[in-house]
Design a protein around this motif. Structure first.
Motif, PDB file in Angstrom:
ATOM      1  N   VAL A  72     -11.755  17.796 -17.535  1.00 46.03           N
ATOM      2  CA  VAL A  72     -12.987  17.524 -16.789  1.00 46.03           C
ATOM      3  C   VAL A  72     -12.665  16.623 -15.600  1.00 46.03           C
ATOM      4  O   VAL A  72     -11.998  15.589 -15.749  1.00 46.03           O
ATOM      5  CB  VAL A  72     -14.034  16.842 -17.692  1.00 46.03           C
ATOM      6  N   LYS A  73     -13.169  17.027 -14.437  1.00 44.73           N
ATOM      7  CA  LYS A  73     -12.977  16.216 -13.239  1.00 44.73           C
ATOM      8  C   LYS A  73     -13.929  15.030 -13.281  1.00 44.73           C
ATOM      9  O   LYS A  73     -15.144  15.198 -13.431  1.00 44.73           O
ATOM     10  CB  LYS A  73     -13.220  17.065 -11.987  1.00 44.73           C
ATOM     11  N   GLN A  74     -13.372  13.832 -13.110  1.00 43.04           N
ATOM     12  CA  GLN A  74     -14.182  12.626 -13.143  1.00 43.04           C
ATOM     13  C   GLN A  74     -14.814  12.381 -11.778  1.00 43.04           C
ATOM     14  O   GLN A  74     -14.264  12.752 -10.741  1.00 43.04           O
ATOM     15  CB  GLN A  74     -13.318  11.424 -13.536  1.00 43.04           C
ATOM     16  N   ASN A  75     -15.988  11.729 -11.810  1.00 43.58           N
ATOM     17  CA  ASN A  75     -16.692  11.429 -10.562  1.00 43.58           C
ATOM     18  C   ASN A  75     -16.157  10.113 -10.016  1.00 43.58           C
ATOM     19  O   ASN A  75     -16.645   9.030 -10.359  1.00 43.58           O
ATOM     20  CB  ASN A  75     -18.193  11.336 -10.827  1.00 43.58           C
ATOM     21  N   LEU A  76     -15.118  10.199  -9.176  1.00 46.75           N
ATOM     22  CA  LEU A  76     -14.469   9.020  -8.627  1.00 46.75           C
ATOM     23  C   LEU A  76     -14.594   9.018  -7.103  1.00 46.75           C
ATOM     24  O   LEU A  76     -14.652  10.080  -6.476  1.00 46.75           O
ATOM     25  CB  LEU A  76     -12.977   9.003  -9.008  1.00 46.75           C
ATOM     26  N   PRO A  77     -14.663   7.827  -6.495  1.00 49.81           N
ATOM     27  CA  PRO A  77     -14.762   7.766  -5.022  1.00 49.81           C
ATOM     28  C   PRO A  77     -13.518   8.365  -4.361  1.00 49.81           C
ATOM     29  O   PRO A  77     -12.405   8.159  -4.835  1.00 49.81           O
ATOM     30  CB  PRO A  77     -14.882   6.259  -4.742  1.00 49.81           C
ATOM     31  N   ASP A  78     -13.739   9.096  -3.289  1.00 49.80           N
ATOM     32  CA  ASP A  78     -12.632   9.755  -2.584  1.00 49.80           C
ATOM     33  C   ASP A  78     -11.972   8.759  -1.630  1.00 49.80           C
ATOM     34  O   ASP A  78     -12.180   8.780  -0.424  1.00 49.80           O
ATOM     35  CB  ASP A  78     -13.153  10.969  -1.824  1.00 49.80           C
ATOM     36  N   LYS A  79     -11.140   7.925  -2.205  1.00 52.24           N
ATOM     37  CA  LYS A  79     -10.456   6.914  -1.399  1.00 52.24           C
ATOM     38  C   LYS A  79      -9.279   7.542  -0.650  1.00 52.24           C
ATOM     39  O   LYS A  79      -8.718   8.546  -1.103  1.00 52.24           O
ATOM     40  CB  LYS A  79      -9.957   5.786  -2.298  1.00 52.24           C
ATOM     41  N   PRO A  80      -8.890   6.946   0.473  1.00 52.10           N
ATOM     42  CA  PRO A  80      -7.750   7.503   1.238  1.00 52.10           C
ATOM     43  C   PRO A  80      -6.464   7.561   0.423  1.00 52.10           C
ATOM     44  O   PRO A  80      -5.640   8.448   0.634  1.00 52.10           O
ATOM     45  CB  PRO A  80      -7.613   6.538   2.417  1.00 52.10           C
TER      46      PRO A  80
END
Length: 547
Positions: free
Chosen positions: A392-400
């Motif tokens: 399952v893909k976790q909902n994480l911030p798309d940081k650089p």
């Protein structure tokens, strides 16, 4: 009659030239008194016959006569001063090496000050006029020094009270109008303070240099100590390896000798059997030979033909059987010796790799995973020591710094110099990638793990294909499957090596690597295409330091 101490004033009996009590005092026409020798010397060294005090000039040199009254009073005052000096308990006699008073006549006392104008050193008693008489108060007093004449200008006989910065030398006032005219002149005190400040600065620099050198000495001593410890450790390790090698050689040699002896016994037994058989055949052949001889002498045709079928049969030919046995024995020994050489070579190589691994384990670093760089499908343990791929893909911030789409996570630590080592457990993993990467790699596209792209990694694919992920993705053929992989980097040498920790064997090395920026540790458990079979994590393991 009043006492001398109440009637006499010291300045009344001091010659203003020698600053001592009058000796043969004379009075010149202007009314001032001087020692006869002092005023005579003054007029001899000057063009004008003038008074040193009022500067009145006399056209002709006055005739000098002793002033008997002043002479008597001066003698009385001198006796009083000497008596006072001898009774003075506060003053101590000068010890050896100290500056002495120039005016003490009998017992020389220690000088308290030196006058740079009078070029004379004074004890406490003889210094008193300089502290009282206005004209003498203007004289410059300094701590007692020797060789006061060196403080006078040799050319103008004046005090050296100025400094020529142009010629870097002390000068008198007259020098500034002659040899040093137009030069940059400053008072001695100004140059003294400037140079003293420079000396203090230099002293600070010297002290810093001393501290730096003392620190270097301590560092060198520590380096020698560490080198000695390393040498002892290396010697012990080398002796251990050599002893192990000797034991291994002795064991292998014993096995080879035992095998040769067994083969020799087997060959001898085989030969004995063949000899027996040959001896039996010889007996049969001799019997046949006797029968043939007997039959050959028979001239009865009927008897000859009737006896021929009963002749002893001839045995099969087994000649050269001894040669074949020897050849077989030599071939067996040759194969055994070759096998021993291969075994010893392999053991030496393994021992060297084991020693090398023990060395580099001393550079172990504590490694944790950086959650900010982890692909959203990666699951990290709470202690940041384990990583596995989740479905399952976790909902994480798309940081650089976060990797996507590559299923990668980096270590929290980065390195730009020196040596470092860490270990990762890969037991039961079917697919994985480990190694180091440049910190500046593009994290927002599929990675191409090649050295020219900033990747130095190895990996496992499908549970059996080990790969060095270089330019050609070289296949690695390992004798055993590593359960724990050690990663070692020597930044300055451009070396990245991978080890099988359990077997202490080198897996692969990247050499001549161009390491020019921060290196990060990379962990890739890859996508979970094999389901539960490949759900185990990659685990950063503590390094077991071995001596």
């Amino acid at each position: 009659m009043s006492s001398a101490s109440s009637l006499l004033s010291e300045d009344q009996f001091l010659c203003s030239i020698c600053l001592d009590v009058f000796t043969h005092p004379v009075t010149i026409p202007c009314g001032h008194n001087f020692c006869k020798n002092c005023i005579t010397e003054h007029w001899n060294t000057n063009v004008k016959n003038d008074c040193p005090l009022c500067k009145k000039v006399f056209n002709t040199r006055p005739e000098l006569h002793i002033n008997t009254f002043i002479s008597q009073m001066a003698a009385q005052f001198r006796q009083f001063v000497q008596k006072k000096t001898s009774s003075c308990s506060e003053q101590q006699q000068a010890t050896r090496g100290e500056i002495l008073c120039d005016f003490c006549t009998e017992t020389k006392l220690k000088a308290l000050k030196s006058c740079v104008v009078c070029l004379t050193s004074y004890c406490e008693t003889h210094l008193e006029p300089h502290q009282r008489i206005p004209g003498l108060k203007r004289h410059k007093l300094i701590d007692p020094v020797k060789n006061l004449e060196n403080r006078m200008c040799k050319k103008h006989d004046r005090p050296l009270e100025l400094f020529c910065k142009t010629d870097q030398m002390c000068v008198c006032l007259f020098c500034t109008e002659t040899d040093h005219k137009g030069h940059r002149i400053v008072p001695l005190i100004e140059e003294y303070e400037e140079k003293k400040a420079g000396l203090e600065k230099q002293e600070g620099e010297v002290q810093q240099m001393l501290q730096e050198r003392q620190l270097k000495i301590e560092q060198l001593k520590q380096s020698v100590k560490l080198s000695k410890e390393d040498a002892n450790r290396e010697t012990a390790a080398s002796v251990q390896v050599f002893n192990d090698l000797i034991k291994s050689v002795e064991k292998s040699l014993a096995q080879l000798i035992e095998m040769i002896e067994e083969n020799q016994k087997r060959t001898e037994k085989q030969a004995e059997g063949l000899i027996k058989k040959l001896e039996g055949e010889i007996s049969v052949l001799m019997k046949r030979s006797a029968e043939v001889k007997q039959l050959s002498h028979t001239e009865d045709h009927l008897q000859f033909l009737q006896s021929f079928p009963s002749l002893t049969p001839v045995p099969c030919t087994i000649y050269r059987i001894d040669t074949s046995i020897h050849s077989s024995f030599k071939e067996t020994v040759r194969r055994a010796v070759n096998q021993l050489e291969e075994t010893l070579t392999k053991r030496i190589k393994n021992m060297c790799a084991a020693v090398e691994l023990k060395k580099i384990q001393q550079f172990a670093v504590d490694v944790t995973l950086d959650p900010d760089t982890a692909h959203p499908n990666l699951i990290l343990s709470d202690d940041r020591k384990q990583v596995s791929h989740g479905d399952v893909k976790q909902n994480l911030p798309d940081k650089p710094e976060r990797f996507f789409p590559s299923t990668v996570v980096l270590g929290k630590q980065s390195f730009s110099s020196g040596k470092f080592y860490y270990e990762v457990q890969v037991k039961n993993k079917i697919d994985w990638t480990l190694g180091v990467v440049r910190g500046s790699i593009n994290r927002k596209r599929n990675i191409d793990p090649r050295p020219e792209n900033g990747f130095w990694t190895i990996g496992l694919r499908s549970g059996y294909k080990y790969m060095a992920l270089g330019n050609n993705h070289d296949r690695l053929y390992l004798q055993s499957s590593p359960q724990k992989v050690g990663v070692f980097v020597d930044y300055e040498e451009g070396l990245v090596s991978f080890y099988d920790v359990d077997t202490e064997a080198l897996i692969y090395s990247f050499t001549g690597c161009k390491l020019t920026e921060n290196l990060c540790l990379i962990f890739d458990p890859l996508t979970n295409v094999h389901g539960d079979k490949d759900s185990v994590p990659l685990i950063i393991s503590p390094v077991n330091h071995t001596d």
